[in-house]
Design an enzyme around this catalytic site. Sequence first.
Site, PDB file in Angstrom:
ATOM      1  N   ARG A 298     112.619  28.972 -36.422  1.00 52.79           N
ATOM      2  CA  ARG A 298     112.609  29.921 -37.535  1.00 52.79           C
ATOM      3  C   ARG A 298     113.010  29.246 -38.842  1.00 52.79           C
ATOM      4  NH1 ARG A 298     115.125  34.894 -33.896  1.00 52.79           N
ATOM      5  NH2 ARG A 298     113.087  35.605 -33.114  1.00 52.79           N
ATOM      6  N   TYR A 439     104.444  34.330 -36.919  1.00 49.73           N
ATOM      7  CA  TYR A 439     104.967  33.710 -35.695  1.00 49.73           C
ATOM      8  C   TYR A 439     106.448  33.388 -35.789  1.00 49.73           C
ATOM      9  CZ  TYR A 439     103.428  29.086 -37.741  1.00 49.73           C
ATOM     10  OH  TYR A 439     103.182  27.986 -38.512  1.00 49.73           O
ATOM     11  N   GLU A 440     107.020  33.082 -34.623  1.00 53.36           N
ATOM     12  CA  GLU A 440     108.473  32.927 -34.435  1.00 53.36           C
ATOM     13  C   GLU A 440     109.239  34.209 -34.779  1.00 53.36           C
ATOM     14  OE1 GLU A 440     109.333  30.600 -32.710  1.00 53.36           O
ATOM     15  OE2 GLU A 440     107.499  29.452 -32.926  1.00 53.36           O
ATOM     16  N   GLY A 441     108.627  35.325 -34.501  1.00 51.61           N
ATOM     17  CA  GLY A 441     109.212  36.627 -34.813  1.00 51.61           C
ATOM     18  C   GLY A 441     108.727  37.086 -36.167  1.00 51.61           C
ATOM     19  N   GLN A 446     112.618  39.723 -38.226  1.00 54.32           N
ATOM     20  CA  GLN A 446     113.686  38.975 -38.896  1.00 54.32           C
ATOM     21  C   GLN A 446     114.558  39.912 -39.734  1.00 54.32           C
ATOM     22  OE1 GLN A 446     113.971  35.758 -38.025  1.00 54.32           O
ATOM     23  NE2 GLN A 446     112.128  36.148 -36.834  1.00 54.32           N
TER      24      GLN A 446
END
Length: 598
Positions: A298, A439-441, A446
């Site tokens: 992230r 992506y990556e949440g 977040q």
Amino acid sequence: MIPYAAPVKDMRFVLANVVGFDRIAALPGYEAAAPDLVDAALDEAAKLAAEVVAPLNRIGDIQGSVLENGVVRTPDGFRDAYRRYVDGGWNSVPFEPDYGGQGLPWVLATAFHEMWQSACMSFSLCPLLNLGAVELLTAHGSEEQKLAYLPKMISGEWTGTMNLTEPQAGSDLAQIRARAERASDGTYRIFGQKIYISFGEHDLTDNIVHLVLARLPDAPAGVKGISLFVVPKLLLDGEGRPGARNDLRCVSLEHKLGINASPTAVMAYGDSGGAVGYLVGEENRGLEYMFTMMNNARLNVGLQGVSIAERAYQQARDYARGRVQSKDLAEPKGGPVPIIRHPDVRRMLLSMRSRAEAGRTLSYYALACLDVSKRAVDAESRRAAQSRVDLLTPVVKAWCTDMGVEVASTGVQVHGGMGFIEETGAAQYYRDARISPIYEGTNGIQSNDLVFRKVARDEGAAARALMAEMRGTLDALRARPGDDAAAIADRLEAALATLDAATGWVAATAGPDPRAAAAGAVPYARLFGTVSAAWLMARSALAAQDALRVPAADHAFLDAKIASARFFCEHHLPEVEGLLATVRDGWRTVLAFPEESF
């Protein structure tokens, strides 16, 4: 497409004056980070990025990676560039010397990775995922696993991947169906399918170390029943060398909006009896371990937003210098002039530049806090630094990636009609940037993380500790003479009051009314990021003013730093007042709107 030149001068300035690199280099274990080594490494990294990696950007976008007979082939030049990256030792910079790392600060590695990501975002995704995989195994792997995999992964000779998502389970990992079965030899057999696996198969290295989440038959339901496994593409023989092929394969590659050169694989495990996997840590704690890799990713994905913004800015700036169109408003009787003289184009370019610089300070600052959390002598300093990293991770990821998309979009606008034409390159930056808020949440996730896990959980204590530091910078600005310091201070003071009010509302509301807090989470994260970035830009301005007192100072560069900080505070900080209203009041219509009316 205009050539890329890494902003090394600005990187050095941020490292020295905003991050305080001398303080980081003095931490135990970072003795190798001597000034002459750092300067030389930044120059060499910039050369590799400009001469080797950047030329791949357009080639990779056109050719893409392709799957042929089970083999993924990356575009022309990628293998040679990756070999030069590995041979130069760039992959090993921040890792432990015990396994072949160089033991240098993470914040220095961040500057290098900004260069790779600006030069070619698709290329950089392979090292990015490997960074997180190494971090995970270093923190949670057994000694046997570390000895078997870390030396090759740290050198970059092997790469690592993150296998979470499945067709029915995107961000909701409680729904994963990939299964693991215990084998009589103490290993496990993995079955199932994973999607969106960046560099899940490629031809850059001879082995790929997959980190796979799967569920054991007797595991508890939900996220507490997920385990983590090392599943190598090639099983290791008795000498630790790659041997037989494991039971896994790339089924297909996704066709995407951008990052076309990055092979986004659909992976199948266990079609022929089960892929051999090795348990990481304890059973049913896999998601807990995976967060080590996810949080690393992230922060680096946030850096992608900075990197793409810098590249889009350079492209737009150079285009605006050369594109002659319309008369200068100050000389109505003159001929056509470069569009950089037109006020609105200048406004767009300054917005692009100042936001890229703001994102750089925010990303570098967060990674410097990570260094302190790992290396500080006393436990309290490590704890406080980790708290700051935890607080800023969702902010860096969400704010910087949203910023990167917006700056890339502005870059298209600066080009006018030519921005919509692929050959200029402006469109590719916009297409490539668009994945980073997803992506990556996603950035909504977040923002919820910031609201519920980072602010509400401690009733805003960590956020207010950060705001206390911001007020120290505000006091320093008030003590400085001159219009620039006063203008920045006025805007920052108002924005700090706004952030304080928003944080108080979030902390008080998240518990009793979580839906209301969630409805305002994204504007709150944007507010938080904008104020945090402005604070660090203010620190940049103070440092530039100090540096101007040196007779041999680069006045043009330092004056531009002050002007950029003032622009950011005058043009972007006023947005936060409107965001506060949305945070506190906007939830009513969000929740009241009938579902059937959508």
